[in-house]
Design an enzyme around this catalytic site. Structure first.
Site, PDB file in Angstrom:
ATOM      1  N   HIS A 186       0.519  -1.516  -0.162  1.00 25.31           N
ATOM      2  CA  HIS A 186      -0.189  -0.086   0.379  1.00 25.31           C
ATOM      3  C   HIS A 186       0.973   1.218  -0.066  1.00 25.31           C
ATOM      4  O   HIS A 186       0.259   2.109  -1.186  1.00 25.31           O
ATOM      5  CB  HIS A 186      -1.305  -0.239   1.469  1.00 25.31           C
ATOM      6  CG  HIS A 186      -1.522   0.734   1.506  1.00 25.31           C
ATOM      7  ND1 HIS A 186      -2.336   1.519   0.154  1.00 25.31           N
ATOM      8  CD2 HIS A 186      -1.342   2.081   2.417  1.00 25.31           C
ATOM      9  CE1 HIS A 186      -2.711   3.108   1.419  1.00 25.31           C
ATOM     10  NE2 HIS A 186      -2.372   3.183   1.968  1.00 25.31           N
ATOM     11  N   HIS A 200       1.018   4.987  -2.040  1.00 28.89           N
ATOM     12  CA  HIS A 200       1.541   6.365  -1.486  1.00 28.89           C
ATOM     13  C   HIS A 200       2.302   7.118  -2.024  1.00 28.89           C
ATOM     14  O   HIS A 200       2.925   8.322  -3.035  1.00 28.89           O
ATOM     15  CB  HIS A 200       2.120   6.591  -0.099  1.00 28.89           C
ATOM     16  CG  HIS A 200       1.085   6.252   0.621  1.00 28.89           C
ATOM     17  ND1 HIS A 200      -0.347   7.224   0.675  1.00 28.89           N
ATOM     18  CD2 HIS A 200      -0.048   5.171   1.004  1.00 28.89           C
ATOM     19  CE1 HIS A 200      -1.546   6.750   0.941  1.00 28.89           C
ATOM     20  NE2 HIS A 200      -1.306   6.175   1.937  1.00 28.89           N
ATOM     21  N   GLU A 251      -6.290   9.213   0.319  1.00 30.36           N
ATOM     22  CA  GLU A 251      -6.561   7.966   0.590  1.00 30.36           C
ATOM     23  C   GLU A 251      -7.238   6.805  -0.871  1.00 30.36           C
ATOM     24  O   GLU A 251      -6.559   6.220  -0.981  1.00 30.36           O
ATOM     25  CB  GLU A 251      -6.564   7.480   1.853  1.00 30.36           C
ATOM     26  CG  GLU A 251      -6.124   7.368   3.268  1.00 30.36           C
ATOM     27  CD  GLU A 251      -4.318   6.235   3.199  1.00 30.36           C
ATOM     28  OE1 GLU A 251      -4.490   5.750   1.932  1.00 30.36           O
ATOM     29  OE2 GLU A 251      -3.230   6.359   3.844  1.00 30.36           O
ATOM     30  N   SER A 292      -3.657   0.962  -4.090  1.00 32.44           N
ATOM     31  CA  SER A 292      -2.834  -0.358  -3.812  1.00 32.44           C
ATOM     32  C   SER A 292      -3.638  -2.188  -3.794  1.00 32.44           C
ATOM     33  O   SER A 292      -3.667  -2.870  -3.543  1.00 32.44           O
ATOM     34  CB  SER A 292      -2.299  -0.074  -2.798  1.00 32.44           C
ATOM     35  OG  SER A 292      -3.269  -0.111  -1.216  1.00 32.44           O
TER      36      SER A 292
END
Ligand code: NLE
Ligand code: FE2
Length: 324
Positions: free
Chosen positions: A178, A183, A223, A242
């Site tokens: 993730h 990110h 997110e 992700s």
């Protein structure tokens, strides 16, 4: 629901917390909210003792890190690397049609390959060169205040363990897949990095209630944010980027039910975040990053403490100083 008189009173009179002056004022190990090594009963790794042992070893490594020192390397096992390779291959098929332009633009800088999990240290070095951000390892899900405050010092707290191999296409918690696939490439984009920085600075020294609202703003942008492009809705939120399952869900829905898309209004009451009950039901759709940045800036202006404003100016000046 509106706060009762008593609550309003507490909110108004409670002293505001101290403002951190540097990343050293923020701890990466004191406020872990779970997801460390103590897995809940419904976690896929709950009964896997070897997996739990690994998690606690990797969590200890993170706790041993001091800001400014190189991030400890994790020697990932063949099995862990396989999980990463599987996630990477599945997702890279979706990116061209599902990820936003900025993501597709940054992605090639990282040369991700299925046979090796990149180390946080090398990723942090790439970010420092592109947008000036740093990565700091963390043992698990950090308390929202510490996490958001970190963004104000252009520091991204990142987990280092990997998801359990039994469900590689979706995990409710952050893990190395993730962080790296969701990110890192986004933080290499200037406008996106600004967006995260604005949320970070807004969070310095504000009330608990405000932290909660900012957490939601963070959640629905960094997110799970989506952006309108000429050929459709694209993902920029890391939780989407992700997860193979959720990325597909965003575009085509699940069992014939499409998710909802809403315009982002930082001043409005924001919907409840789903953490554990699977995919999000609502996504915020931005016109563009610039537009999202402008909206968040307008909101931040309303809540920013004057001391923080001075701090931001000071940081800008010293950055300029370095450049001249
Ligand atoms: N659901 C995401 C994934 O499977 O990668 C992680 C979200 C963390 C907030
Ligand atoms: Fe995340």
């Amino acid at each position: 629901p509106r706060a009762t008189m008593a609550e309003q009173h507490t909110e108004a009179t409670a002293p505001l917390p101290p403002i951190p002056r540097s990343i050293h004022d923020i701890s990466n190990g004191d406020h872990i909210l779970g997801f460390g090594a103590n897995l809940a009963e419904d976690h896929p790794g709950y009964k896997d003792t070897e997996y739990k042992r690994r998690r606690s070893h990797i969590a200890d490594l993170a706790k041993s890190h001091t800001m400014g020192e190189p991030i400890p390397n994790v020697e990932y096992s063949a099995e862990e690397t396989q999980v990463w390779g599987h996630v990477l291959k599945a997702l890279s098929d979706l990116y061209p049609t599902h990820a936003c332009k900025e993501y597709l633009n940054s992605y090639p800088h990282f040369n991700f390959t299925p046979d090796r999990i990149p180390q946080l240290q090398e990723l942090s070095e790439v970010l420092q060169r592109t947008t000036g951000w740093s990565v700091r390892p963390v043992a698990g899900l950090l308390h929202p205040r510490s996490f958001l405050n970190g963004l104000a010092f252009r520091t991204f707290h990142s987990t280092q363990y990997i998801r359990h191999g039994s469900n590689p296409m979706y995990t409710p918690e952050p893990d190395i897949c993730h962080e790296i696939l969701g990110h890192i490439p986004m933080l290499a984009d200037r406008t996106f990095a600004d967006l995260a920085y604005i949320i970070g600075t807004a969070s310095l020294g504000v009330s608990e209630k405000e932290i909660w609202h900012l957490t939601k703003l963070y959640w629905y942008t960094v997110e799970f944010g989506t952006v309108q492009e000429e050929d459709g809705v694209k993902a920029f939120g890391a939780g989407l980027l992700s997860s193979f399952g959720e990325l597909k869900h965003m575009k085509t829905g699940t069992d014939g039910i499409m998710p909802e898309f809403m315009e982002l209004d930082p001043f409005a009451k924001l919907p409840k975040m789903s953490y554990k009950d699977g995919f999000q039901k609502k996504y915020f759709l931005c016109e563009s990053f610039q537009d999202a940045v402008a909206k968040l800036q307008a909101y931040s202006k309303q809540i920013l403490r004057p001391e923080v404003e001075a701090l931001i100016l000071e940081a800008k000046r010293s950055q300029l100083g370095k450049m001249l």
